[in-house]
Design an enzyme around this catalytic site. Sequence first.
Site, short mmCIF file in Angstrom:
data_model
loop_
_atom_site.label_atom_id
_atom_site.label_comp_id
_atom_site.label_asym_id
_atom_site.label_seq_id
_atom_site.Cartn_x
_atom_site.Cartn_y
_atom_site.Cartn_z
N LYS A 121 0.83 -1.20 0.00
CA LYS A 121 0.00 0.00 0.00
C LYS A 121 0.87 1.25 0.00
CE LYS A 121 -2.67 2.90 3.02
NZ LYS A 121 -3.05 3.16 4.42
N ASP A 139 -6.54 1.30 0.84
CA ASP A 139 -6.66 1.58 2.27
C ASP A 139 -8.05 1.15 2.73
OD1 ASP A 139 -8.47 3.52 1.47
OD2 ASP A 139 -7.63 5.08 2.78
#
Length: 212
Positions: A121, A139
């Site tokens: 991420k 997220d």
Amino acid sequence: MTRKQRYQYIYDQLYALYGDCSCPLKHDSPFQLMAAVMLSAQCRDERVNQVTEKLFALAPDAPAMAALPEETIREIIHPCGLDKAKSHNLKLAAERLVQVYNNQVPANMDDLVTLAGIGRKSANVILGNAFNLPGFPVDTHVKRLLNRIGMVVSDSPEYIEKAVTAQLEPELWCNFSHLLITHGRTICPARKPRCPECPLASICKFTEKNNK
């Protein structure tokens, strides 16, 4: 619509609402974005920006961060929470950049994830926002919205990343993540989503289920 067309529809509707979005984490270099992303775990962007203003005054680049005592880093970043782990990772990542990457943040996934505190991420955030390279960060907002709409049925960020990037053009990945995050913070929060205001209501499984 095909799955590809549905993803493009979602992108187009959100783009009409929010346009081109930028990363809310203030930074002047890939290194500063990397540090800010590391501090943003379980911390609001506004707080991160307050802390990084002080941190970058002392350590604006990898050599300066590597030279700072870990305890000094920890004292500065304490308001971001998880300060012990984050200060340790910042120090280790900066040292690796100095020792292995000639003080520069690498611009590819394989090398980025070798840095302490950087997973897929965070690496995707860096790729998309620091280097303008294809990257789709997943997220909590991205995960929630794509599950809620019905585009995926998974809690795995890796699965969701692959599902999206297989259907959307690479140049849209980074902004699509920003669009979903912005929508998740405004119209489609975890609690009390404002479905009547949502441009995606006509294709959203959550809206369909709650209107029955």
